[in-house]
Design a protein around this motif. Structure first.
Motif, PDB file in Angstrom:
ATOM      1  N   MET A 350      -8.168 -32.585   8.551  1.00  8.12           N
ATOM      2  CA  MET A 350      -6.911 -32.919   8.286  1.00  8.12           C
ATOM      3  C   MET A 350      -6.474 -33.055   6.935  1.00  8.12           C
ATOM      4  SD  MET A 350      -4.726 -32.688  10.657  1.00  8.12           S
ATOM      5  CE  MET A 350      -5.060 -32.492  12.502  1.00  8.12           C
ATOM      6  N   ASP A 351      -7.509 -33.032   6.049  1.00  2.00           N
ATOM      7  CA  ASP A 351      -7.497 -32.976   4.630  1.00  2.00           C
ATOM      8  C   ASP A 351      -8.154 -32.026   3.844  1.00  2.00           C
ATOM      9  OD1 ASP A 351      -9.989 -34.438   4.672  1.00  2.00           O
ATOM     10  OD2 ASP A 351      -9.306 -35.917   3.635  1.00  2.00           O
ATOM     11  N   GLY A 352      -8.861 -31.258   4.659  1.00  7.48           N
ATOM     12  CA  GLY A 352      -9.772 -29.937   4.002  1.00  7.48           C
ATOM     13  C   GLY A 352     -11.205 -30.550   3.602  1.00  7.48           C
ATOM     14  N   SER A 353     -11.309 -31.888   3.627  1.00 13.07           N
ATOM     15  CA  SER A 353     -12.768 -32.292   3.285  1.00 13.07           C
ATOM     16  C   SER A 353     -13.376 -32.872   4.742  1.00 13.07           C
ATOM     17  CB  SER A 353     -12.386 -33.491   2.421  1.00 13.07           C
ATOM     18  OG  SER A 353     -11.923 -33.119   1.132  1.00 13.07           O
ATOM     19  N   LEU A 403     -14.901 -41.479   8.431  1.00 17.15           N
ATOM     20  CA  LEU A 403     -14.210 -41.020   9.391  1.00 17.15           C
ATOM     21  C   LEU A 403     -12.803 -41.800   9.586  1.00 17.15           C
ATOM     22  CD1 LEU A 403     -13.748 -39.415  12.292  1.00 17.15           C
ATOM     23  CD2 LEU A 403     -15.291 -41.256  13.156  1.00 17.15           C
ATOM     24  N   ASP A 404     -12.776 -42.939   9.000  1.00 13.27           N
ATOM     25  CA  ASP A 404     -11.546 -43.935   9.099  1.00 13.27           C
ATOM     26  C   ASP A 404     -10.752 -43.658   7.900  1.00 13.27           C
ATOM     27  OD1 ASP A 404     -12.817 -45.189   7.128  1.00 13.27           O
ATOM     28  OD2 ASP A 404     -12.859 -47.112   7.893  1.00 13.27           O
ATOM     29  N   ARG A 405     -11.073 -42.622   6.798  1.00 12.90           N
ATOM     30  CA  ARG A 405     -10.110 -42.541   5.917  1.00 12.90           C
ATOM     31  C   ARG A 405      -8.690 -42.292   6.070  1.00 12.90           C
ATOM     32  NH1 ARG A 405     -13.251 -37.740   5.231  1.00 12.90           N
ATOM     33  NH2 ARG A 405     -12.234 -35.847   4.846  1.00 12.90           N
ATOM     34  N   PHE A 406      -8.509 -41.500   7.282  1.00 14.04           N
ATOM     35  CA  PHE A 406      -7.215 -40.875   7.569  1.00 14.04           C
ATOM     36  C   PHE A 406      -6.363 -42.126   7.844  1.00 14.04           C
ATOM     37  CE2 PHE A 406     -10.371 -37.706   8.366  1.00 14.04           C
ATOM     38  CZ  PHE A 406      -9.620 -36.645   7.429  1.00 14.04           C
ATOM     39  N   TYR A 410      -6.941 -42.984   2.672  1.00 16.77           N
ATOM     40  CA  TYR A 410      -7.430 -42.467   1.578  1.00 16.77           C
ATOM     41  C   TYR A 410      -8.023 -41.181   1.789  1.00 16.77           C
ATOM     42  CZ  TYR A 410      -7.717 -47.215  -0.523  1.00 16.77           C
ATOM     43  OH  TYR A 410      -7.224 -48.362  -1.072  1.00 16.77           O
ATOM     44  N   LEU A 411      -7.262 -40.092   1.770  1.00 16.54           N
ATOM     45  CA  LEU A 411      -7.481 -38.864   1.989  1.00 16.54           C
ATOM     46  C   LEU A 411      -8.197 -38.089   0.936  1.00 16.54           C
ATOM     47  CD1 LEU A 411      -5.598 -39.594   4.344  1.00 16.54           C
ATOM     48  CD2 LEU A 411      -4.778 -37.218   4.340  1.00 16.54           C
ATOM     49  N   ILE A 412      -8.909 -37.092   1.066  1.00 16.19           N
ATOM     50  CA  ILE A 412      -9.527 -36.180  -0.086  1.00 16.19           C
ATOM     51  C   ILE A 412      -9.032 -34.970   0.219  1.00 16.19           C
ATOM     52  CG2 ILE A 412     -11.571 -35.762  -1.194  1.00 16.19           C
ATOM     53  CD1 ILE A 412     -13.191 -37.692   0.680  1.00 16.19           C
TER      54      ILE A 412
END
Ligand SMILES: Cc1cc2nc3c(=O)[nH]c(=O)nc-3n(C[C@H](O)[C@H](O)[C@H](O)COP(=O)(O)OP(=O)(O)OC[C@H]3O[C@@H](n4cnc5c(N)ncnc54)[C@H](O)[C@@H]3O)c2cc1C
Ligand SMILES: [Zn+2]
Lengths: 424, 92
Positions: A350-353, A403-406, A410-412
């Motif tokens: 979902m953020d390309g990373s 995994l929980d960055r979304f 904290y998206l990359i």
């Protein structure tokens, strides 16, 4: 070291000469075809580049050798054998850059490390820009790279022209203003990467089990006890998922819903030509990139087809679009014949990373979301996933690839495109 | 992918006239809990098989459609105007 079956060949100039004299009839397989054991300390699902590299580093760097890699087809049948072989570390964000630079450093020593010719060729990757705004963006990226200790050179129009005189510099809509060059970037023979890692892992006792599809993940009291496969149940102490393109399907077996969509990306190869393009070039106005293989074929690609897909084939409209972009950049391509095209299914996150992390189950680990940039990541991904599996903690360079960055926000997001995987 | 997408308003049209948005999910109520929003924005079923997704007929009637498609065979089962999702049905 205990070995089962035949010993692997040690490749050398002498062995090539010797085998050549014997009509190349004496080569032995580079890895075994073992039957699955009832239990392993670690099972890796997916015999792509990442799964094989993980097993290799687990055995070589972390001393864990009771390992199996389970592959539903043959190793190299997935994206590791379908990509356009580009390696680079020209990333902008601190969550990505040190990881990809680690990967590039590992590429630089890989052939010595696993004693296999992977044709690592640091021929340079040149990203063209076509407007003042784009020049600013690439300058910023180049500076970010340099701050991370990564090589980056900003070329002006004339410097690009000197290198690649055949580009269309005066395209009415997208003139070429210059380019950002990473000299240490380049290409690698992708199949050889799978084979080199497979052989190195096998030599150290890892079982590579092909034609073995994982169909279920058995759990008891909140931990994984093993996997159901087309070759029966196999128990494990820890389970690592590395099933690029099929990550959602495999994670679902453990009740895990991922921030991932599966999409198809195509690649193309032309007839063999004399040496023509000596680096990797990307067209900044669309999504077209090209290099030339050592056999002489032009290897090129473009954007995703755009719709979710599990079929390893793409649509004709994308073929046409990619060809048009190629011709806009390199007019002389118009008379080149295309030989082959194919598609691969990738995990678009979902953020390309990517994600390299633990999961809701204590002994289940996830390596996923590599999008169309996962080939270059193969060595570092394998190394860092092995680190996580062996030590239970993230490697320093993957601290943000959680995994929980979304849900934490904290998206990359390198491209700043948001949760819309088909436009990354 | 099928090269023709059925539009309930325009009939079967070339795929290139359309823009794909992705999963046809139901938008949660604005005041619903964070978990539902995280789910809606970031998590996907990503099925191998039957899939309901939003397609926009950008170069046609400019209506949003719900297209039911198989992600493994690429066959389109049906489509309908998003405003009438589940009510009208344009068969190929
Ligand atoms: C056309 C194309 C061009 C690309 N170009 C580039 C590029 O130039 N540079 C770059 O860096 N990246 C590129 N990529 C992306 C890169 O190829 C992938 O991100 C990367 O290869 C994914 O990791 P992998 O090698 O482990 O994947 P794979 O080789 O796909 O490995 C995953 C394996 O898991 C297996 N598997 C799946 N489900 C199961 C199951 N249930 N049980 C057992 N096994 C299972 C699959 O069969 C597969 O072999 C490209 C991709 C494509 C498709
Ligand atoms: Zn219409």
């Amino acid at each position: 070291m205990k070995r089962h079956g035949t010993n692997p060949i040690r490749y050398s100039a002498l062995s090539i000469l010797f085998n050549g004299l014997r009509g190349n009839q004496a080569w032995t397989p580079a890895w075994r075809q073992p039957e699955p054991k009832p239990h392993y300390d670690v099972i890796i699902v997916g015999g792509g580049g990442h799964g094989l590299a993980t097993a290799y580093y687990l055995a070589k760097e972390f001393g864990i050798t009771n390992v199996a890699v389970l592959e539903k087809s043959y190793i190299g049948s997935g994206n590791v054998g379908r990509n356009t072989t580009i390696i680079r570390s020209n990333y902008l964000l601190p969550g990505n850059n040190p990881f990809y630079e680690l990967s590039l450093k590992l590429w630089e020593g890989l052939e010595q490390d696993f004693n296999f010719n992977a044709m690592v060729s640091q021929r340079g990757v040149l990203n063209l820009f076509h407007s003042d705004g784009q020049r600013d963006a690439y300058t910023r990226r180049g500076n970010a790279m340099r701050l991370h200790g990564v090589d980056a050179d900003l070329l002006d129009r004339e410097a690009v022209r000197k290198r690649l005189p055949f580009l269309d510099f005066d395209n009415a809509r997208f003139p070429i203003y210059g380019g950002l060059l990473q000299k240490r970037g380049g290409t690698v023979r992708h199949d050889a990467v799978a084979w080199g890692y497979a052989r190195g892992a096998d030599m150290r006792g890892v079982d590579i089990i092909q034609n073995c599809e994982v169909t279920g993940i058995r759990r008891e009291n909140g931990i994984v006890t093993g996997v159901e496969t087309t070759r029966g149940f196999i128990g494990c102490g820890k389970l690592g998922l590395s099933a690029a393109g099929n990550s959602s399907r495999v994670a679902e077996m453990a009740g895990l819903k991922l921030p991932i969509e599966s999409h198809v990306l195509q690649a193309f190869v032309s007839e063999g030509l004399k040496p023509f393009i000596d680096c990797v070039v990307t067209f900044g106005a669309g999504h077209f990139y090209i290099s030339q293989s050592d056999k002489g074929g032009l290897v090129f690609g473009g954007d995703l087809d755009g719709y979710n897909s599990y079929a390893q084939r793409g649509n004709l409209a994308t073929v046409e679009h990619v060809a048009e972009e190629g011709k806009a950049l390199i007019p002389s391509l118009s008379r080149v014949r295309m030989l082959r095209s194919w598609g691969g299914i990738m995990d678009m996150s979902m953020d390309g990373s990517p994600i390299i992390d633990r999961t809701h189950l204590d002994n289940l680990y996830l390596n996923a979301g590599w999008c169309y940039g996962g080939f270059k990541a193969t060595p570092a991904s394998g190394f860092c996933f092995a680190h996580l599996l062996a030590k239970g903690t993230s490697h320093d360079t993957t601290r943000q690839m959680r995994l929980d960055r979304f849900e934490r926000g904290y998206l990359i997001d390198e491209n700043g495109q948001g949760a819309q995987p088909n436009v990354h | 992918m099928a090269s023709l997408v059925p539009c309930p308003h325009c009939g079967a049209r070339p795929k290139e006239e359309f823009t794909v948005k992705g999963a046809a999910q139901v938008r949660p109520a604005p005041d619903t809990d964070k978990k539902s929003w995280v789910d809606y924005v970031y998590l996907r079923e990503n099925p191998r098989g039957r899939y309901e997704e939003f397609w926009h007929h950008t170069s046609g009637c400019r209506r949003w459609l719900v297209v039911i498609r198989d992600t493994a065979t690429h066959e389109i089962e049906s489509s309908c105007d998003a405003a009438f999702a589940g009510q009208t049905d344009a068969r190929t």
